[in-house]
Design a protein around this motif. Structure first.
Motif, PDB file in Angstrom:
ATOM      1  N   SER A  18       0.832  -1.203   0.000  1.00 40.85           N
ATOM      2  CA  SER A  18       0.000   0.000   0.000  1.00 40.85           C
ATOM      3  C   SER A  18       0.864   1.250   0.000  1.00 40.85           C
ATOM      4  O   SER A  18       2.006   1.230   0.459  1.00 40.85           O
ATOM      5  CB  SER A  18      -0.910   0.012   1.238  1.00 40.85           C
ATOM      6  OG  SER A  18      -1.736  -1.128   1.267  1.00 40.85           O
ATOM      7  N   ASN A  19       0.275   2.351  -0.519  1.00 39.67           N
ATOM      8  CA  ASN A  19       0.980   3.634  -0.624  1.00 39.67           C
ATOM      9  C   ASN A  19       2.325   3.426  -1.308  1.00 39.67           C
ATOM     10  O   ASN A  19       3.382   3.755  -0.772  1.00 39.67           O
ATOM     11  CB  ASN A  19       1.175   4.272   0.751  1.00 39.67           C
ATOM     12  CG  ASN A  19      -0.145   4.549   1.436  1.00 39.67           C
ATOM     13  OD1 ASN A  19      -1.141   4.863   0.795  1.00 39.67           O
ATOM     14  ND2 ASN A  19      -0.155   4.430   2.742  1.00 39.67           N
ATOM     15  N   THR A  20       2.253   2.875  -2.503  1.00 36.31           N
ATOM     16  CA  THR A  20       3.467   2.367  -3.142  1.00 36.31           C
ATOM     17  C   THR A  20       3.945   3.233  -4.286  1.00 36.31           C
ATOM     18  O   THR A  20       3.217   4.064  -4.831  1.00 36.31           O
ATOM     19  CB  THR A  20       3.214   0.945  -3.673  1.00 36.31           C
ATOM     20  OG1 THR A  20       4.434   0.420  -4.170  1.00 36.31           O
ATOM     21  CG2 THR A  20       2.193   0.943  -4.801  1.00 36.31           C
ATOM     22  N   ARG A  21       5.192   2.999  -4.615  1.00 32.85           N
ATOM     23  CA  ARG A  21       5.781   3.498  -5.854  1.00 32.85           C
ATOM     24  C   ARG A  21       6.677   2.390  -6.372  1.00 32.85           C
ATOM     25  O   ARG A  21       7.207   1.599  -5.603  1.00 32.85           O
ATOM     26  CB  ARG A  21       6.587   4.775  -5.635  1.00 32.85           C
ATOM     27  CG  ARG A  21       7.788   4.611  -4.702  1.00 32.85           C
ATOM     28  CD  ARG A  21       8.554   5.915  -4.576  1.00 32.85           C
ATOM     29  NE  ARG A  21       9.746   5.776  -3.759  1.00 32.85           N
ATOM     30  CZ  ARG A  21       9.785   5.947  -2.455  1.00 32.85           C
ATOM     31  NH1 ARG A  21       8.662   6.262  -1.823  1.00 32.85           N
ATOM     32  NH2 ARG A  21      10.907   5.807  -1.774  1.00 32.85           N
ATOM     33  N   GLY A  22       6.808   2.295  -7.703  1.00 38.52           N
ATOM     34  CA  GLY A  22       7.631   1.210  -8.222  1.00 38.52           C
ATOM     35  C   GLY A  22       7.716   1.228  -9.729  1.00 38.52           C
ATOM     36  O   GLY A  22       7.109   2.067 -10.402  1.00 38.52           O
TER      37      GLY A  22
END
Length: 215
Positions: free
Chosen positions: A175-179
């Motif tokens: 959750s609340n991710t970046r990638g």
């Protein structure tokens, strides 16, 4: 493997120091009774290399420099303050994955592991996980973390502030991710690993009417 229980040594040194002070000041001092037993380990073991079974099947190996057991607390626990290295085995006793960390706690009543400090995981599928805290619930077979975590697989990289997975690290949610992702993530190619991404979104602003012109 050596077992040491330091409580007697601690008490001896405590009363010895009181005796020396009384001799110097020529004054009687009475030490209060020691009632707080929670801070004293009932067992301390050095150089641990132990196999752990689950439902009669050997599933884990733990290696640690120091293992302390606390049985006088409200919730019994084991403390691995010098770091821990854990291996997980399959049904044929092959290594499935490993976990290492700077500090580990195992809460006996809840069957819960808490790992802290440079937590690292490597699975047989090449997935790498890193975080500063991770929990493993042996009753539900769920891994989870509420701090920043990073996952790296041969196909993608994910990072977020909340993580949840099964114990095999094949189905996970970040959750609340970046990638970063590869093209097959959006073309529906077959993939045995299922990951879910949940990102916080800002609500869209509604249009405002224009102010009437002022003559």
């Amino acid at each position: 493997m050596a077992n040491r229980t330091p409580s007697n040594i601690v008490v001896l040194l405590f009363f010895l120091s009181c005796f020396l002070v009384s001799c110097e000041k020529q004054k009687e001092h009475i030490a209060p009774a020691i009632l707080e037993r929670d801070s004293v380990a009932t067992m301390t073991t050095y150089g641990v290399n132990q196999l752990i079974s689950d439902s009669g099947v050997i599933k884990y190996r733990i290696v640690t420099e120091r293992w302390e057991v606390y049985q006088n607390t409200n919730h019994q626990k084991s403390v691995f303050s010098k770091g821990a290295f854990l291996e997980q085995f399959d049904e044929k006793f092959h290594v499935n994955s490993y976990i290492q960390c700077d500090t580990a706690y195992y809460y006996t009543d809840n069957q819960l592991w808490e790992l802290r400090g440079r937590v690292r995981i490597l699975t047989k599928d090449g997935l790498r996980f890193s975080s500063e805290q991770l929990f493993l619930d042996r009753r539900t077979h769920v891994l989870y973390s509420h701090v920043f975590s990073k996952l790296v697989t041969p196909e993608r990289t994910l990072a977020g502030t909340s993580f949840k997975s099964d114990e095999r690290m094949t189905r996970y949610t970040v959750s609340n991710t970046r990638g970063s992702f590869v093209k097959t993530d959006f073309t529906g190619a077959n993939d045995t690993t299922t990951d879910t991404i949940s990102t916080a979104k800002r609500p869209q602003a509604s249009p405002r009417p224009k102010n009437p012109s002022i003559p």
